[in-house]
Design a protein around this motif. Structure first.
Motif, mmCIF file in Angstrom:
data_model
loop_
_atom_site.group_PDB
_atom_site.id
_atom_site.type_symbol
_atom_site.label_atom_id
_atom_site.label_comp_id
_atom_site.label_asym_id
_atom_site.label_seq_id
_atom_site.Cartn_x
_atom_site.Cartn_y
_atom_site.Cartn_z
ATOM 1 N N PRO A 2 47.230 -56.835 -2.135
ATOM 2 C CA PRO A 2 47.884 -55.810 -1.753
ATOM 3 C C PRO A 2 48.839 -56.215 -0.428
ATOM 4 C CG PRO A 2 45.646 -55.985 -0.875
ATOM 5 C CD PRO A 2 45.797 -57.078 -1.887
ATOM 6 N N LYS A 3 49.994 -55.411 -0.456
ATOM 7 C CA LYS A 3 50.792 -55.861 0.722
ATOM 8 C C LYS A 3 50.333 -55.431 2.070
ATOM 9 C CE LYS A 3 55.484 -55.064 2.092
ATOM 10 N NZ LYS A 3 56.787 -54.108 1.591
ATOM 11 N N TRP A 4 50.645 -56.304 3.068
ATOM 12 C CA TRP A 4 50.275 -56.073 4.494
ATOM 13 C C TRP A 4 51.064 -54.785 5.086
ATOM 14 C CZ3 TRP A 4 52.772 -56.207 9.177
ATOM 15 C CH2 TRP A 4 51.672 -56.165 10.399
ATOM 16 N N THR A 5 50.094 -54.183 5.981
ATOM 17 C CA THR A 5 50.587 -52.936 6.352
ATOM 18 C C THR A 5 50.349 -52.920 7.877
ATOM 19 O OG1 THR A 5 48.674 -51.652 5.903
ATOM 20 C CG2 THR A 5 50.509 -51.178 4.275
ATOM 21 N N ARG A 6 51.337 -52.557 8.635
ATOM 22 C CA ARG A 6 51.190 -52.481 9.978
ATOM 23 C C ARG A 6 50.270 -51.214 10.418
ATOM 24 N NH1 ARG A 6 56.014 -53.718 13.857
ATOM 25 N NH2 ARG A 6 54.928 -53.645 15.688
#
Length: 161
Positions: A2-6
């Protein structure tokens, strides 16, 4: 993967600010005043009037400031016994735990090696100091001062300034 989210909110601060440190001091002061049963007199050496040996820098004649009433937590260490050709020698040691800000800010004293503490009708000379407790793991804010003391054989003559 998964892509990192802020995150949408900021993490809690990694430090404790002045109001929290002041609150801790207030609680520690109240515990010292109303809970700790240990109290004694602190005799600080007057370094200006004391007669020092010119080579060894040991005090020949000690002069003291007026004693200051202090509260602390006292702990007995094991008694050390040594034997030599003159007989048996027993040394009893104690450890005194002080609240550092209480001494420095309220009483305006700095605990030093060589000073004396009068406790339980005995004089104890401070031989070693340590600052074991960091306030909330912040090394720059030390919480206490621990004085490792040795019982004084002769009662020193305390002269005030």
């Amino acid at each position: 993967m998964p892509k990192w989210t802020r995150p949408s909110y900021a993490p809690p601060p990694l430090y404790v600010n002045k109001p929290e440190r002041d609150f801790q001091k207030q609680i520690a002061d109240e515990v010292q005043e109303y809970v700790l049963p240990y109290e004694g007199l602190y005799f600080a050496v007057d370094t200006e009037k004391t007669n020092w040996h010119p080579i060894y820098r040991e005090a020949i004649d000690k002069f003291f400031y007026d004693p200051i009433y202090v509260r602390f937590f006292a702990d007995y260490e094991d008694q050390k016994t040594t034997t030599n050709k003159y007989g048996i020698d027993r040394k009893s040691n104690m450890v005194f735990h002080f609240h550092k800000r209480r001494l420095n800010e309220d009483l305006r004293i700095e605990v030093r090696e060589g000073d004396f503490i009068y406790y339980n009708e005995e004089y104890h000379e401070i031989k070693r100091l340590s600052e074991p407790e960091a306030l909330w793991d912040q090394i720059q804010f030390k919480n206490g001062v621990t004085a490792h003391c040795e019982k004084s054989r002769n009662v020193p003559l305390f002269e005030s300034k």
